[in-house]
Design a protein around this motif. Structure first.
Motif, PDB file in Angstrom:
ATOM      1  N   VAL A  41       0.827  -1.204   0.000  1.00 61.31           N
ATOM      2  CA  VAL A  41       0.000   0.000   0.000  1.00 61.31           C
ATOM      3  C   VAL A  41       0.866   1.260   0.000  1.00 61.31           C
ATOM      4  O   VAL A  41       0.481   2.284  -0.574  1.00 61.31           O
ATOM      5  N   ALA A  42       2.049   1.189   0.596  1.00 60.44           N
ATOM      6  CA  ALA A  42       2.944   2.356   0.632  1.00 60.44           C
ATOM      7  C   ALA A  42       3.318   2.816  -0.771  1.00 60.44           C
ATOM      8  O   ALA A  42       3.533   4.011  -0.999  1.00 60.44           O
ATOM      9  N   GLY A  43       3.388   1.898  -1.714  1.00 58.71           N
ATOM     10  CA  GLY A  43       3.700   2.279  -3.088  1.00 58.71           C
ATOM     11  C   GLY A  43       2.674   3.229  -3.674  1.00 58.71           C
ATOM     12  O   GLY A  43       2.993   4.069  -4.517  1.00 58.71           O
ATOM     13  N   LEU A  48       6.585  -9.579  -4.058  1.00 57.31           N
ATOM     14  CA  LEU A  48       6.034  -8.399  -3.396  1.00 57.31           C
ATOM     15  C   LEU A  48       6.799  -7.143  -3.802  1.00 57.31           C
ATOM     16  O   LEU A  48       6.192  -6.082  -4.018  1.00 57.31           O
ATOM     17  N   GLN A  49       8.125  -7.248  -3.923  1.00 55.78           N
ATOM     18  CA  GLN A  49       8.926  -6.104  -4.387  1.00 55.78           C
ATOM     19  C   GLN A  49       8.488  -5.666  -5.772  1.00 55.78           C
ATOM     20  O   GLN A  49       8.329  -4.471  -6.033  1.00 55.78           O
ATOM     21  N   ALA A  50       8.326  -6.640  -6.672  1.00 53.30           N
ATOM     22  CA  ALA A  50       7.936  -6.314  -8.049  1.00 53.30           C
ATOM     23  C   ALA A  50       6.561  -5.644  -8.070  1.00 53.30           C
ATOM     24  O   ALA A  50       6.350  -4.663  -8.801  1.00 53.30           O
ATOM     25  N   ALA A  51       5.649  -6.139  -7.264  1.00 57.56           N
ATOM     26  CA  ALA A  51       4.306  -5.546  -7.203  1.00 57.56           C
ATOM     27  C   ALA A  51       4.378  -4.126  -6.656  1.00 57.56           C
ATOM     28  O   ALA A  51       3.776  -3.203  -7.220  1.00 57.56           O
ATOM     29  N   GLN A  52       5.123  -3.938  -5.586  1.00 57.70           N
ATOM     30  CA  GLN A  52       5.226  -2.611  -4.970  1.00 57.70           C
ATOM     31  C   GLN A  52       5.891  -1.627  -5.920  1.00 57.70           C
ATOM     32  O   GLN A  52       5.442  -0.493  -6.079  1.00 57.70           O
ATOM     33  N   GLN A  53       6.963  -2.044  -6.582  1.00 56.23           N
ATOM     34  CA  GLN A  53       7.644  -1.148  -7.515  1.00 56.23           C
ATOM     35  C   GLN A  53       6.772  -0.845  -8.729  1.00 56.23           C
ATOM     36  O   GLN A  53       6.820   0.261  -9.269  1.00 56.23           O
ATOM     37  N   VAL A  85       4.621   1.960  -7.743  1.00 56.12           N
ATOM     38  CA  VAL A  85       5.402   3.202  -7.739  1.00 56.12           C
ATOM     39  C   VAL A  85       5.577   3.723  -9.169  1.00 56.12           C
ATOM     40  O   VAL A  85       5.399   4.919  -9.433  1.00 56.12           O
ATOM     41  N   TYR A  86       5.906   2.841 -10.115  1.00 59.21           N
ATOM     42  CA  TYR A  86       6.067   3.262 -11.513  1.00 59.21           C
ATOM     43  C   TYR A  86       4.765   3.815 -12.074  1.00 59.21           C
ATOM     44  O   TYR A  86       4.763   4.814 -12.797  1.00 59.21           O
ATOM     45  N   MET A  87       3.646   3.177 -11.741  1.00 58.22           N
ATOM     46  CA  MET A  87       2.352   3.684 -12.203  1.00 58.22           C
ATOM     47  C   MET A  87       2.107   5.083 -11.644  1.00 58.22           C
ATOM     48  O   MET A  87       1.558   5.944 -12.331  1.00 58.22           O
ATOM     49  N   GLY A  88       2.526   5.320 -10.410  1.00 60.75           N
ATOM     50  CA  GLY A  88       2.372   6.633  -9.800  1.00 60.75           C
ATOM     51  C   GLY A  88       3.168   7.699 -10.520  1.00 60.75           C
ATOM     52  O   GLY A  88       2.754   8.865 -10.589  1.00 60.75           O
ATOM     53  N   ARG A  89       4.290   7.332 -11.100  1.00 63.36           N
ATOM     54  CA  ARG A  89       5.103   8.305 -11.838  1.00 63.36           C
ATOM     55  C   ARG A  89       4.377   8.838 -13.059  1.00 63.36           C
ATOM     56  O   ARG A  89       4.663   9.923 -13.534  1.00 63.36           O
ATOM     57  N   SER A  90       3.418   8.070 -13.566  1.00 62.83           N
ATOM     58  CA  SER A  90       2.684   8.507 -14.749  1.00 62.83           C
ATOM     59  C   SER A  90       1.628   9.545 -14.415  1.00 62.83           C
ATOM     60  O   SER A  90       1.020  10.120 -15.309  1.00 62.83           O
ATOM     61  N   GLY A  91       1.386   9.756 -13.121  1.00 63.00           N
ATOM     62  CA  GLY A  91       0.362  10.711 -12.725  1.00 63.00           C
ATOM     63  C   GLY A  91      -0.979  10.071 -12.431  1.00 63.00           C
ATOM     64  O   GLY A  91      -1.971  10.773 -12.239  1.00 63.00           O
ATOM     65  N   LEU A  92      -1.021   8.740 -12.414  1.00 59.00           N
ATOM     66  CA  LEU A  92      -2.265   8.052 -12.069  1.00 59.00           C
ATOM     67  C   LEU A  92      -2.726   8.559 -10.706  1.00 59.00           C
ATOM     68  O   LEU A  92      -1.929   8.668  -9.780  1.00 59.00           O
ATOM     69  N   PRO A  93      -4.005   8.899 -10.568  1.00 58.73           N
ATOM     70  CA  PRO A  93      -4.490   9.447  -9.295  1.00 58.73           C
ATOM     71  C   PRO A  93      -4.247   8.511  -8.112  1.00 58.73           C
ATOM     72  O   PRO A  93      -4.283   7.281  -8.255  1.00 58.73           O
ATOM     73  N   ALA A  94      -4.019   9.108  -6.967  1.00 63.56           N
ATOM     74  CA  ALA A  94      -3.727   8.345  -5.750  1.00 63.56           C
ATOM     75  C   ALA A  94      -4.831   7.342  -5.439  1.00 63.56           C
ATOM     76  O   ALA A  94      -4.542   6.233  -4.973  1.00 63.56           O
ATOM     77  N   GLU A  95      -6.073   7.700  -5.718  1.00 67.10           N
ATOM     78  CA  GLU A  95      -7.183   6.785  -5.428  1.00 67.10           C
ATOM     79  C   GLU A  95      -7.074   5.522  -6.281  1.00 67.10           C
ATOM     80  O   GLU A  95      -7.325   4.415  -5.797  1.00 67.10           O
ATOM     81  N   VAL A 102      -5.450  -0.308  -6.781  1.00 66.02           N
ATOM     82  CA  VAL A 102      -4.561  -1.341  -7.320  1.00 66.02           C
ATOM     83  C   VAL A 102      -3.774  -2.002  -6.187  1.00 66.02           C
ATOM     84  O   VAL A 102      -3.674  -3.225  -6.118  1.00 66.02           O
ATOM     85  N   ALA A 103      -3.225  -1.182  -5.291  1.00 68.47           N
ATOM     86  CA  ALA A 103      -2.443  -1.716  -4.174  1.00 68.47           C
ATOM     87  C   ALA A 103      -3.299  -2.614  -3.289  1.00 68.47           C
ATOM     88  O   ALA A 103      -2.863  -3.698  -2.876  1.00 68.47           O
ATOM     89  N   GLY A 104      -4.514  -2.179  -3.001  1.00 71.76           N
ATOM     90  CA  GLY A 104      -5.410  -2.993  -2.185  1.00 71.76           C
ATOM     91  C   GLY A 104      -5.755  -4.303  -2.860  1.00 71.76           C
ATOM     92  O   GLY A 104      -5.793  -5.362  -2.217  1.00 71.76           O
ATOM     93  N   ASN A 105      -5.986  -4.251  -4.174  1.00 76.57           N
ATOM     94  CA  ASN A 105      -6.290  -5.465  -4.923  1.00 76.57           C
ATOM     95  C   ASN A 105      -5.106  -6.433  -4.903  1.00 76.57           C
ATOM     96  O   ASN A 105      -5.271  -7.640  -4.691  1.00 76.57           O
ATOM     97  N   LEU A 106      -3.910  -5.905  -5.130  1.00 76.44           N
ATOM     98  CA  LEU A 106      -2.717  -6.752  -5.074  1.00 76.44           C
ATOM     99  C   LEU A 106      -2.544  -7.361  -3.682  1.00 76.44           C
ATOM    100  O   LEU A 106      -2.230  -8.549  -3.549  1.00 76.44           O
ATOM    101  N   ALA A 107      -2.730  -6.549  -2.651  1.00 71.18           N
ATOM    102  CA  ALA A 107      -2.604  -7.059  -1.287  1.00 71.18           C
ATOM    103  C   ALA A 107      -3.619  -8.167  -1.036  1.00 71.18           C
ATOM    104  O   ALA A 107      -3.289  -9.202  -0.438  1.00 71.18           O
ATOM    105  N   ASP A 108      -4.862  -7.981  -1.513  1.00 76.79           N
ATOM    106  CA  ASP A 108      -5.882  -9.003  -1.324  1.00 76.79           C
ATOM    107  C   ASP A 108      -5.530 -10.300  -2.062  1.00 76.79           C
ATOM    108  O   ASP A 108      -5.788 -11.395  -1.572  1.00 76.79           O
ATOM    109  N   GLN A 109      -4.950 -10.161  -3.247  1.00 77.26           N
ATOM    110  CA  GLN A 109      -4.589 -11.349  -4.040  1.00 77.26           C
ATOM    111  C   GLN A 109      -3.362 -12.063  -3.488  1.00 77.26           C
ATOM    112  O   GLN A 109      -3.321 -13.287  -3.440  1.00 77.26           O
ATOM    113  N   LEU A 110      -2.361 -11.289  -3.097  1.00 73.77           N
ATOM    114  CA  LEU A 110      -1.091 -11.883  -2.658  1.00 73.77           C
ATOM    115  C   LEU A 110      -1.052 -12.204  -1.162  1.00 73.77           C
ATOM    116  O   LEU A 110      -0.319 -13.093  -0.742  1.00 73.77           O
TER     117      LEU A 110
END
Length: 191
Positions: A89-91, A156-161, A164-174, A179-187
């Motif tokens: 989620v920190a990503g 987990l590193q690959a998912a978190q990074q 972070v890369y998606m955030g660099r594109s300007g994708l909104p924090a929400e 995405v982070a919550g979905n990944l956490a739920d899956q993994l």
């Protein structure tokens, strides 16, 4: 006789790191570094060496600080799986400038063996810290005993990074948080 240094080395390294982080290594000039640090060219290079040595010092300091923080954060949760979920989620909270280590790796690792070696070393150290949390989560019964802790840590590193890369594109924090919550739920399913 040499004059004593009249500056805080750690503060200068942080200021210079921020310049490299914002503009990138190639786009950062000596003038940018002197402006960011408040030091003259002679003082800056006399204390830290050339641009590459200065950059490597900032990368080393960033990696050390990040690993210390990660270790404390992972250990700070009553259950290890909660710390692992927080890592993902920190990503989503990452700013558009991303992760200094990831940015440096992307820009320089293919052509700079020193950066590639530092990045490999850093990512392996991070994987080791995360694997320790995975092992703890296994002992606590929150992750299956059959998964390999190091491989899962790298996943987990690959998912978190990726977040972070998606955030660099300007994708909104929400959207990143979703995405982070979905990944956490899956993994890291909640048992």
């Amino acid at each position: 006789m040499a004059r004593p240094r009249q500056f805080d080395e750690q503060e200068v390294l942080r200021d210079v790191r921020d310049q490299f982080w914002t503009a990138g290594y190639a786009a950062t000039s000596l003038d940018d570094l002197t402006r960011a640090s408040g030091l003259g060219k002679g003082s800056l290079y006399g204390a830290f060496g050339d641009k590459h040595k200065l950059f490597m010092r900032t990368l080393e300091a960033y990696v050390n600080e990040s690993c210390e923080s990660l270790e404390q954060n992972l250990a700070g949760y009553p259950r290890a799986v909660d710390g692992l979920r927080a890592l993902l989620v920190a990503g989503a909270a990452s700013q558009r400038r991303g992760c200094y280590l990831a940015n440096s790796t992307t820009e320089l690792a293919a052509t700079d063996p020193a950066v590639a070696a530092k990045a490999r070393e850093a990512y392996e150290h991070i994987a080791g810290l995360v694997a320790g949390a995975v092992e703890r989560a296994q002992r606590e019964g929150d992750l299956p005993a059959g998964i390999d802790p190091v491989t899962f840590a790298r996943t987990l590193q690959a998912a978190q990074q990726g977040i972070v890369y998606m955030g660099r594109s300007g994708l909104p924090a929400e959207a990143l948080a979703e995405v982070a919550g979905n990944l956490a739920d899956q993994l890291l399913p909640i048992r």
